[in-house]
Design an enzyme around this catalytic site. Structure first.
Site, PDB file in Angstrom:
ATOM      1  N   LYS A   1       0.873  -1.298  -0.059  1.00 30.94           N
ATOM      2  CA  LYS A   1       0.011   0.045   0.093  1.00 30.94           C
ATOM      3  C   LYS A   1       0.905   1.259   0.164  1.00 30.94           C
ATOM      4  CE  LYS A   1      -4.258  -1.947   1.975  1.00 30.94           C
ATOM      5  NZ  LYS A   1      -5.346  -1.679   3.073  1.00 30.94           N
ATOM      6  N   PHE A   2       2.046   1.157   0.655  1.00 33.96           N
ATOM      7  CA  PHE A   2       3.027   2.191   0.741  1.00 33.96           C
ATOM      8  C   PHE A   2       3.457   2.605  -0.580  1.00 33.96           C
ATOM      9  CE2 PHE A   2       7.744   2.703   0.634  1.00 33.96           C
ATOM     10  CZ  PHE A   2       7.695   4.111   1.032  1.00 33.96           C
TER      11      PHE A   2
ATOM     12  N   ASP B   1      11.112   9.964   2.583  1.00 36.54           N
ATOM     13  CA  ASP B   1      10.185  10.329   1.526  1.00 36.54           C
ATOM     14  C   ASP B   1       9.464  11.592   1.498  1.00 36.54           C
ATOM     15  OD1 ASP B   1       8.970  10.772  -0.675  1.00 36.54           O
ATOM     16  OD2 ASP B   1       8.849   8.558  -1.061  1.00 36.54           O
TER      17      ASP B   1
ATOM     18  N   HIS C   1      19.240   0.555   2.449  1.00 34.12           N
ATOM     19  CA  HIS C   1      18.176   0.169   3.666  1.00 34.12           C
ATOM     20  C   HIS C   1      18.601  -1.066   4.275  1.00 34.12           C
ATOM     21  CE1 HIS C   1      16.569   3.685   1.805  1.00 34.12           C
ATOM     22  NE2 HIS C   1      15.491   3.528   2.237  1.00 34.12           N
TER      23      HIS C   1
ATOM     24  N   HIS D   1      18.143   3.494   8.639  1.00 32.60           N
ATOM     25  CA  HIS D   1      17.193   2.732   9.668  1.00 32.60           C
ATOM     26  C   HIS D   1      17.826   1.888  10.766  1.00 32.60           C
ATOM     27  CE1 HIS D   1      13.943   4.026   7.043  1.00 32.60           C
ATOM     28  NE2 HIS D   1      14.449   3.331   5.790  1.00 32.60           N
TER      29      HIS D   1
ATOM     30  N   LYS E   1       1.107   4.190  -2.942  1.00 35.41           N
ATOM     31  CA  LYS E   1       0.969   5.726  -2.772  1.00 35.41           C
ATOM     32  C   LYS E   1       1.835   6.724  -3.584  1.00 35.41           C
ATOM     33  CE  LYS E   1      -1.880   6.100   0.995  1.00 35.41           C
ATOM     34  NZ  LYS E   1      -3.212   7.096   0.980  1.00 35.41           N
ATOM     35  N   TYR E   2       2.635   6.028  -4.331  1.00 38.56           N
ATOM     36  CA  TYR E   2       3.550   7.014  -5.163  1.00 38.56           C
ATOM     37  C   TYR E   2       2.572   7.256  -6.502  1.00 38.56           C
ATOM     38  CZ  TYR E   2       8.072   6.102  -2.828  1.00 38.56           C
ATOM     39  OH  TYR E   2       9.030   6.150  -1.995  1.00 38.56           O
TER      40      TYR E   2
ATOM     41  N   LEU F   1       7.569  13.559   0.203  1.00 34.35           N
ATOM     42  CA  LEU F   1       6.288  13.332  -0.485  1.00 34.35           C
ATOM     43  C   LEU F   1       5.151  12.465   0.223  1.00 34.35           C
ATOM     44  CD1 LEU F   1       4.751  14.059  -3.145  1.00 34.35           C
ATOM     45  CD2 LEU F   1       5.903  11.755  -4.249  1.00 34.35           C
ATOM     46  N   GLN F   2       5.612  11.438   1.150  1.00 31.61           N
ATOM     47  CA  GLN F   2       4.601  10.670   1.828  1.00 31.61           C
ATOM     48  C   GLN F   2       4.721  10.929   3.247  1.00 31.61           C
ATOM     49  OE1 GLN F   2       3.999   6.731   0.956  1.00 31.61           O
ATOM     50  NE2 GLN F   2       4.794   6.564  -1.062  1.00 31.61           N
TER      51      GLN F   2
END
Length: 453
Positions: free
Chosen positions: A65-66, A341, A263, A285, A69-70, A343-344
């Site tokens: 779902k992430f 990010d 990552h 992370h 979202k783009y 944007l999100q």
């Protein structure tokens, strides 16, 4: 860019280039106006809410779902038109918006960024296309360096018959780099672009189950033709191995070298962090270190940089109050705050300030803590020695208190001295333990000799 910036840009593009052909559907060109008409939308209908690109509670533990979202307004065609470098308009809109982001950074003066661009490894000419886009749109700024991210999607490309084995993917990623290092004129635009690229990133959903454990019996890349995706450690090892050879060559030719900063440890198995420890310069992370004290200690001793993004983690994998950043910082790990990010995950024009201000409020960080995080972020970054000397002082590469210029870093000497002394004590403790262990072994072996010898 953040959502608001993208929204304004899309509206401007609709006003400025309504008749420009931006997409080809079944052999027929579509103008920007026709694309929006096919969705029953006008510029007036667009808002931040209809754009719907902000990660929310539905993306928690749902990487699929992430990723979705783009797509602005949930339409992949708009993602292709506005935030891709390789499309019908040759990445024109994306180039323009990146330039706008760069001018904002130059105006604010005190923020530098390392942006990501993707190389997928599906074909040999991806690098040339990307470099052509970068040079054509002059996406260059003193405040910006590029990292190239490689999504771990071999299984998808293999299923679509785009790649026959893993070796092909590696060659598509690295062969153009070897060629341009040996003969810069063979790829002139790529040679120019690489001057602003500082390293590689490896990205994808770490929580995907891995069917295979990487060991001596694992097939070589040329023999990896199965449907399963290679494990994380397999990807990382072969990226590291190729980069090592490439860096030796680049050093000999007088060019700058590239680093591996994947990552790592956001989710999934702990052994990803072992691969990261052995093969990476820094990681992003590192959340799972909270579950592995021994690994955490190793990361501390080696001072491997960990760029943490608590707001991103809060939307995807770990709620903010459980984030281990304050513990890592107080223990002396090399951590910094980073946006993942904007944007999100961010709302304002200055996403990095959001990260710092929320962290300071929630964890009650002192100005000394904040400045240490900022100093770490400069040390970990891929910017040049000259830039780092400007921000941190000319002696930043020395050890201990000598390295600190309080007039530039605002980190008190006593904090830097404490970090250095603690590190020396820890290393001393380990070397003493090894010496004691060696002496005991020698004494035990001595006691085994027969009397009189």
């Amino acid at each position: 860019m953040n959502q608001k910036h993208l929204l304004r840009f899309i509206k401007r593009a609709m006003k400025k280039y309504p008749k420009e052909i931006v997409h080809v559907e079944r052999g027929k060109g579509q103008t920007l106006m026709e694309v929006f008409e096919s969705m029953n939308l006008t510029a007036f209908d667009l808002s931040v809410d209809t754009l719907d690109m902000h990660a929310d509670r539905n993306t928690f533990h749902r990487f699929d779902k992430f990723n979705a979202k783009y797509n602005p307004i949930g339409e992949s065609i708009l993602r292709e038109i506005f935030i891709k470098t390789d499309n019908y308009v040759e990445g024109k809109y994306f180039g323009h918006i990146v330039k706008e982001v760069m001018s904002d950074l130059e105006e604010s003066k005190y923020q530098n960024v390392e942006l990501r661009l993707s190389i997928y490894g599906r074909s040999r000419n991806e690098w040339d296309k990307l470099a052509k886009w970068a040079v054509k749109h002059q996406v260059y700024s003193d405040n910006v360096r590029w990292l190239v991210q490689v999504p771990r999607l071999f299984d998808v490309y293999h299923t679509k018959k785009q790649l026959s084995n893993f070796q092909e993917m590696l060659e598509n990623i690295f062969m153009p780099l070897f060629e341009v290092t040996v003969a810069p004129r063979s790829h002139p635009e790529l040679h120019l672009f690489l001057q602003h690229v500082v390293g590689f990133d490896s990205v994808d959903d770490e929580s995907k189950p891995e069917q295979h454990i990487f060991n001596l019996d694992s097939p070589l890349p040329s023999s990896w033709t199965e449907e399963d995706n290679p494990p994380y450690s397999y990807y990382l090892y072969y990226m590291y191995a190729n980069m090592t050879v490439l860096n030796h060559l680049r050093r000999q030719r007088g060019f700058h070298t590239l680093v591996l900063r994947p990552h790592c440890g956001e989710a999934g198995p702990i052994h990803h962090l072992v691969s990261g420890f052995m093969l990476s310069e820094n990681i992003s992370h590192g959340l799972l270190l909270r579950k592995a004290p021994v690994l955490q200690y190793l990361y501390y001793l080696a001072q491997i940089g960990i760029a943490m993004s608590p707001l991103s983690n809060n939307s995807l994998f770990l709620s903010y109050h459980r984030n281990p950043l304050p513990e890592y910082l107080s223990r002396g790990l090399m951590v910094s705050l980073s946006t993942d990010d904007p944007l999100q995950f961010h709302f304002t024009k200055e996403p990095l300030m959001e990260e710092y201000s929320i962290a300071a409020q929630v964890w009650k960080l002192s100005s000394c803590d904040m400045c240490e995080l900022a100093r770490n972020s400069v040390l970990m970054s891929g910017f040049s020695h000259k830039v780092k000397s400007y921000w941190l002082g000319p002696h930043y590469i020395k050890e201990g208190q000598e390295s600190n210029d309080i007039r530039r870093t605002n980190v008190p000497d006593i904090r830097v001295a404490y970090r250095y002394e603690t590190m020396c004590e820890e290393l001393n403790l380990i070397t003493q333990a090894i010496r004691t262990d060696e002496l005991e072994t020698i004494e035990e072996e001595g006691s085994l000799w027969p009397a009189g010898i």
